[in-house]
Motif scaffolding. Structure first.
Motif: not given
Lengths: 265, 273
Positions: B113-115, B128-129, B133-134, B161-162
């Protein structure tokens, strides 16, 4: 059965081979394959095999893992061997009715078999030591210059990523369909070759339908995550050449030189 | 103004007969209007074919209205120039965990997604990290996605998604294919995300899950037939059955025991017994 093919499966590790840039490994594999076709005597193969096993040694991928992949293509190797064994003219060693084995045939058959085995192990070494995503990233970078003449490098790489990702999913799907059809009394194990091939139809059609469904789901999920082609896209993993890659590159071309020289042994 | 504003939304699926001539279209959504405040938790329930999933796909412009409008933070989904803005603000998690992961390796999938948004590589790494963890999946970041359980895969999808830092996430029956343990874990994460300020729209078949929401929207035949709080909805047994839904076990037990209609959870029930 299908699960045993190592081609396209990654064996996690931290060896020097694993750490090489994917681009180096792709180019090295291509050079290696080309070299196998340059070889014209068994000395050349001996060198190629020695190099290959050294690389396997460094990578610390267990031999068992590699040979398991080979068993899946054993039929192809055996077939090539037999065809070559009987089809080459020359000094006759053995004859029975229309079949004959010649000295040249034996030589050619062994030659082809060795070449195929090295070729398969050589290319599976690339996929075994490189994460699929790195492999496709590397391919994308290698093809990038070609995008100027209209080669869709990003799309090709993404297609490969998705294909690799969905191999296990589709295998599970196939297993499920086979079991479902068997539960309804489908018989995949008896009958002649033609009947068995026909028996595959009830597997293939549901498999096609479900792969279309999967493709649609995936396309939606990708769109929902803002996928809109390669333009303006960044990558989390930046691949870079290291010193190891330079050394590997020198070694690869030295190897190619030796193989070419081996033609005149 | 509310964060999500749906007004008189109509959605037709065109159908064609065997000769390729257009037929009477299938009306999946018929005059749907509602709004969702920022930070709230809304559940959407209804029978199969009631239009829940279609509605979900309208919220981030995967489907565009035939008539009416869907507005996210003041941006219309029908306006093409806003579509990527809307999709990066409204994350989406689908039902089948297998069919929504793009990459074989967990962390690469979360990065997808961020990419696509063109975020800087270091920033993607950080997101991503954080996202992994979330959802409590950081230890699996190097694992192959197909080796994970359904619940774990669904958590990866949530992380995906997060990582896009959305202000709202739409969950389209995220627990339908999970075992009870996986379902509980995913529900826990959804509730936590909501507490952290992410607006949640949860489409579900499980009334126990819908009970966790601030508000439940009930759908039938492409229309909204009810929009109430869980306490109001489950107090009206007749309406719940009419809508083709079931009462949560707690509520059923409560009513059988003839206890106070205010009781909404197992703990409260136990205390009153």
């Amino acid at each position: 059965m299908i699960r045993d093919i190592t081609l396209g499966q990654y064996y996690p590790g931290q060896s020097a081979v694993h750490r090489l840039d994917a681009r180096t490994k792709i180019v090295a594999t291509l050079v290696y394959i080309a070299a196998l076709f340059v070889v014209n005597n068994f000395w050349g193969f001996l060198i190629a095999a020695a190099v290959l096993f050294t690389v396997i040694g460094i990578s610390r991928v267990p031999l068992k893992f590699i040979f398991r992949g080979l068993t899946a293509v054993f039929l192809i190797i055996a077939f090539t061997f037999i065809i070559n064994l009987f089809m080459v003219d020359g000094r006759v060693l053995w004859e029975w009715k229309f079949l004959s084995i010649t000295y040249e045939g034996v030589r050619r058959a062994c030659f082809m078999a060795v070449r195929l085995v090295l070729l398969i192990i050589g290319s599976s070494m690339m996929t075994l030591t490189t994460k699929p995503i790195e492999l496709t990233d590397g391919l994308e970078k290698l093809l990038k210059p070609l995008s100027k003449i209209g080669v869709p490098s990003h799309e090709i790489a993404l297609m490969m990523t998705i294909a690799l990702r969905f191999i296990p999913t589709l295998m599970e799907e196939t297993d499920k369909i086979i079991k479902a059809q068997q539960a309804r009394g489908a018989d995949f194990e008896s009958g002649n070759l033609l009947q068995r091939a026909k028996a595959l139809i009830p597997i293939l059609i549901p498999l096609f339908i479900s792969s279309f469904r999967i493709a649609q789901d995936l396309a939606l999920a990708m769109e929902a995550r803002c996928y809109h082609g390669g333009e303006g896209r960044t990558r989390m993993n930046q691949i870079r050449f290291h010193r190891g890659d330079a050394i590997a590159a020198v070694l690869v071309f030295a190897f190619l030189g030796v193989i070419i020289a081996s033609r005149w042994i | 103004m509310a964060y999500i504003n749906v007004e008189d939304l109509v959605l037709d699926f065109s159908k064609y007969d065997d000769d390729g001539k257009p037929m009477e279209p299938n009306r999946a959504l018929d005059g749907v209007s509602f709004s969702v405040e920022k930070g709230s938790f809304v559940a959407v329930v209804g029978m199969n074919g009631s239009g829940k999933s279609t509605l979900a796909k309208c919220l981030n412009g995967l489907l565009l209205p035939t008539s009416g409008s869907v507005e996210i933070n003041g941006m219309k989904t029908s306006d093409e120039s806003h579509i990527w803005d809307i999709r990066s603000n409204i994350g989406m998690v689908f039902q089948n965990p297998d069919n929504q992961l793009v990459s074989s390796i967990v962390e690469d999938d979360v990065a997808f997604g961020p990419e696509n948004l063109g975020v800087d590589p270091e920033e993607i790494r950080k997101r991503v990290d954080e996202a992994l963890k979330r959802v409590d999946m950081y230890d699996c970041k190097d694992k192959a996605a197909h080796m994970l359980s359904g619940g774990q895969k669904q958590r990866i999808a949530i992380a995906g998604a997060v990582a896009m830092r959305p202000s709202c996430i739409v969950f389209d029956e995220p627990t339908a294919m999970l075992d009870p343990a996986g379902r509980a874990k995913v529900m826990g994460i959804i509730k936590d995300l909501n507490k952290e300020g992410i607006t949640v729209v949860l489409i579900t078949h499980f009334m126990e899950e819908a009970m966790e929401a601030d508000r439940i929207i009930v759908m039938q035949n492409g229309r909204i037939i009810g929009d109430r709080t869980p306490a109001e909805l489950f107090a009206d047994t007749e309406f719940v059955h009419e809508a083709g839904l079931e009462l949560p076990t707690v509520i059923e037990l409560r009513d059988m025991l003839g206890m106070d209609k205010k009781i909404m959870s197992v703990e409260e029930l136990a205390e009153n017994i």
